[in-house]
Design a protein around this motif. Structure first.
Motif, mmCIF file in Angstrom:
data_model
loop_
_atom_site.group_PDB
_atom_site.id
_atom_site.type_symbol
_atom_site.label_atom_id
_atom_site.label_comp_id
_atom_site.label_asym_id
_atom_site.label_seq_id
_atom_site.Cartn_x
_atom_site.Cartn_y
_atom_site.Cartn_z
ATOM 1 N N GLU A 137 0.793 -1.521 -0.070
ATOM 2 C CA GLU A 137 0.276 0.096 -0.273
ATOM 3 C C GLU A 137 1.180 0.850 0.567
ATOM 4 O O GLU A 137 0.426 2.361 -0.814
ATOM 5 C CB GLU A 137 -0.818 -0.287 0.663
ATOM 6 C CG GLU A 137 -2.130 -1.312 1.365
ATOM 7 C CD GLU A 137 -3.072 -1.086 0.336
ATOM 8 O OE1 GLU A 137 -2.929 0.306 -0.146
ATOM 9 O OE2 GLU A 137 -3.884 -1.925 0.418
ATOM 10 N N GLU A 138 2.007 0.968 0.696
ATOM 11 C CA GLU A 138 2.798 2.446 0.545
ATOM 12 C C GLU A 138 4.327 2.368 1.439
ATOM 13 O O GLU A 138 4.748 0.782 1.708
ATOM 14 C CB GLU A 138 2.394 3.273 2.031
ATOM 15 C CG GLU A 138 3.042 4.138 2.010
ATOM 16 C CD GLU A 138 2.250 4.954 3.613
ATOM 17 O OE1 GLU A 138 3.159 6.269 3.609
ATOM 18 O OE2 GLU A 138 2.053 4.429 4.231
ATOM 19 N N THR A 139 5.246 2.628 0.628
ATOM 20 C CA THR A 139 6.223 2.839 0.634
ATOM 21 C C THR A 139 7.256 3.945 0.919
ATOM 22 O O THR A 139 6.886 5.031 -0.040
ATOM 23 C CB THR A 139 7.218 2.180 -0.613
ATOM 24 O OG1 THR A 139 6.495 1.018 -0.914
ATOM 25 C CG2 THR A 139 8.901 2.319 0.352
ATOM 26 N N ARG A 140 7.437 4.062 2.556
ATOM 27 C CA ARG A 140 7.745 5.624 3.019
ATOM 28 C C ARG A 140 8.864 5.575 3.362
ATOM 29 O O ARG A 140 9.718 4.672 4.031
ATOM 30 C CB ARG A 140 6.673 5.700 3.821
ATOM 31 C CG ARG A 140 6.810 7.551 4.147
ATOM 32 C CD ARG A 140 6.012 7.930 4.797
ATOM 33 N NE ARG A 140 5.121 7.588 5.301
ATOM 34 C CZ ARG A 140 4.128 7.062 6.426
ATOM 35 N NH1 ARG A 140 5.046 7.122 7.840
ATOM 36 N NH2 ARG A 140 2.921 6.918 6.397
ATOM 37 N N ILE A 141 9.907 7.010 3.385
ATOM 38 C CA ILE A 141 11.197 6.768 3.488
ATOM 39 C C ILE A 141 11.412 7.305 4.948
ATOM 40 O O ILE A 141 10.620 7.758 5.576
ATOM 41 C CB ILE A 141 12.402 8.274 2.853
ATOM 42 C CG1 ILE A 141 12.785 7.621 1.550
ATOM 43 C CG2 ILE A 141 13.687 8.060 3.775
ATOM 44 C CD1 ILE A 141 12.769 9.278 0.832
ATOM 45 N N HIS A 142 11.856 6.675 5.944
ATOM 46 C CA HIS A 142 11.912 6.062 7.543
ATOM 47 C C HIS A 142 12.758 7.305 7.733
ATOM 48 O O HIS A 142 13.251 8.272 8.741
ATOM 49 C CB HIS A 142 12.140 5.464 7.110
ATOM 50 C CG HIS A 142 11.486 5.163 9.215
ATOM 51 N ND1 HIS A 142 12.772 5.222 10.444
ATOM 52 C CD2 HIS A 142 10.216 4.718 10.100
ATOM 53 C CE1 HIS A 142 12.366 4.955 11.263
ATOM 54 N NE2 HIS A 142 10.770 5.299 11.451
ATOM 55 N N SER A 143 14.345 6.975 7.283
ATOM 56 C CA SER A 143 15.693 7.611 7.940
ATOM 57 C C SER A 143 16.447 7.294 7.075
ATOM 58 O O SER A 143 16.359 5.973 5.979
ATOM 59 C CB SER A 143 15.602 7.047 10.105
ATOM 60 O OG SER A 143 16.484 5.904 9.052
ATOM 61 N N ALA A 144 17.447 7.949 7.535
ATOM 62 C CA ALA A 144 19.460 7.335 6.432
ATOM 63 C C ALA A 144 20.177 7.823 6.957
ATOM 64 O O ALA A 144 20.102 9.442 7.630
ATOM 65 C CB ALA A 144 18.547 8.292 4.486
ATOM 66 N N VAL A 145 21.364 7.888 6.809
ATOM 67 C CA VAL A 145 22.661 8.347 6.883
ATOM 68 C C VAL A 145 23.392 7.754 6.571
ATOM 69 O O VAL A 145 23.461 6.426 5.743
ATOM 70 C CB VAL A 145 22.648 7.719 8.904
ATOM 71 C CG1 VAL A 145 22.390 6.625 8.691
ATOM 72 C CG2 VAL A 145 24.054 8.325 9.112
#
Length: 208
Positions: A137-145
């Motif tokens: 249903e959804e793919t969302r960026i949660h965090s990045a480093v």
């Protein structure tokens, strides 16, 4: 996630599961110009993350994504997201089937060991899974480093999964293929941007 997904012992080991989208099936999860799979003959141009892809992303996460794009000439956020969705499906289906070879290709050592442990426990109990990923249903960026040469991007996947667990006699002991249950997973993919290998690996899973 919950006892209803009895067969998915990954919750205690790795997090949650999910996915089954009707889209082309990737063979490998890469950062190169094909959205996940084998290196393409012609590399994609370096593209910074676009506004549509960054919608709702926190400023710190956006900065990290731009740092990754700047440091890694192979990184393209749109292709990464498409590849991650394919990898999500492939990993889940490989776990359900007990496909260690595919898991070995797509996961780092710790995550792979967790999946294998859960598969072995399932096999020892004589249980099998008949799960189906209905849709993402959804793919969302949660965090990045970007930590030195290691890029890590965590994504939230919201998916509908129908799951059935059968015992050694084939009797259904949990779940139903008629009722899909929403799964929310946060999976983190990582890559050494200095390495020649363009593939990203799953290196952490958690509940969303």
């Amino acid at each position: 996630m919950v006892a209803a997904f009895l067969g998915l012992r990954l919750y205690s080991v790795l997090g949650r599961r999910a996915e089954h989208e009707e889209e082309p099936v990737p063979q490998r999860f890469e950062s190169d110009d094909k959205p996940a799979i084998r290196p393409a003959a012609v590399p994609a141009p370096v593209v910074s993350p676009r506004a549509a892809e960054l919608e709702g992303v926190m400023p710190a996460v956006e900065r990290a994504l731009r740092e990754i794009a700047s440091a890694d000439s192979k990184f393209n956020l749109a292709q990464f997201l498409e590849g991650a969705r394919g990898a999500y499906r492939m990993i889940l289906e490989a776990y359900w089937k007990g496909d260690r070879e595919t898991l070995r290709e797509l996961c780092d050592d710790d995550v792979y060991a967790g999946f294998v442990s859960a598969i072995e426990a399932r096999d020892a109990a004589g249980e099998t899974l008949a799960n189906s990923l209905i849709r993402i249903e959804e793919t969302r960026i949660h965090s990045a480093v970007l930590d030195g040469k290691t890029a890590r991007i965590a994504l939230l996947f919201v998916a509908d999964i129908a799951a059935v667990t059968r015992d050694k006699d084939g009797t259904v002991i949990a779940g139903s293929l008629d009722d899909a249950i929403e799964s929310r997973d946060v999976w983190t993919f990582s890559r050494n941007i200095a390495a020649r290998d363009p593939n990203w690996l799953l290196d952490e899973t958690d509940e969303g």
